[in-house]
Design an enzyme around this catalytic site. Sequence first.
Site: not given
Length: 343
Positions: A26, A30, A39, A76, A153
Amino acid sequence: MTLHNDLLIRAAKGEKVERVPVWLMRQAGRILPEYRKVRNSVSGFIELAKTPELAAEVTIQPVDLLGVDAAIIFSDILVIPEAMGLPYQMIEKQGPWFENTIQSAKDLSKVRIASPEEDLSYVLDAIKIAKKELNGRVPLIGFAGAPWTIFSYMVEGAGSKTFSKAKKMLYAEPELSHQLLDMITNSTILYLKAQIKAGADLIQIFDSWAGILSPDQYDTFGLKYISKICDAIDEVPITVFAKGAFFARKRMNELKCETIGLDWNMSISASRRLIGDNKTLQGNLDPCVLYSSDQEIEKHTIQMLEDFGGHRHIANLGHGVYPDISPEKVKVFIETVKNWRAS
Ligand code: CP3
């Protein structure tokens, strides 16, 4: 294209390296203010991931800004459910959310095996651009979620502490569960092969929710499908990171993969004993060490490097870096690894 820095690939294959390679799970997004700037120029995570030029830009940021030995494509694991027919949203401060989920055979009949060239061309384009812009500086890691984690999920529709709805389906409807896991596995194989064709130099499979299954369940519903993926891919080295699957380490030795990721709960010496000498190990500093002083970070990092011994090791954290960790602390970790030599 030849790689100027191929430490990651050589370490994965068990070849001799001048020093231990390092990257962070990651690492893209972040923690970097430079990421947040990109972003904030779009509507959110999904638009960013679906704009190949921007996804490539944030993929390369950690290479430029942190000095890691690998880039990981910005995307992702949830792009697979979407490509199978279950679109997702990322809700601010909450995480992923699916409007439709799989609860029955009728729901299953509405999803399909993904066609990566059509449904996931934005990821493949981002890989091509990132490869071109990296220009061989470091390898590019492609990735996917492991079938069990993706299944979780698709059944739950969001994150969960227990994933009890997904586990309930394994117990109550094993056949339906296997059908869905099979479809996810086939989609994932096609997707990973397309990533490799687009330029991915190594593949990592994330099984983030491995640790909530019993050992028997993990054999039946987890490892079986990871094993199918590993058997289908021989183009590039594969890393399998199954968070919390301490109980499966011995059996993971049988997977046709080069590297096994360890989380910070797993003792390094016991893992080496269980997994054997013919696999590279990746990990496994507790991400929370990066909240401490520079001296403490150096101490813990050197201890970890010594415990792994400098051979067949890829340095990393034991899970993804946390969003509120300072990039300066991450750099202390990275520089400590880069300056260390096995004695
Ligand atoms: O840094 C990288 O490695 C970039 C690529 C990447 C993302 N997600 C981007 C992302 C990778 C490798 C992932 C993997 C992922 N996604 C996993 C497996 C690894 C793990 O952490 O266990 C899982 C379980 C997910 C699902 C997911 N995606 C969750 C639970 C969340 C919300 C919480 C969070 O991590 O922020 C996401 C969102 C997400 N994926 C973001 C990013 C950069 C944050 C979205 C934003 O910017 O708003």
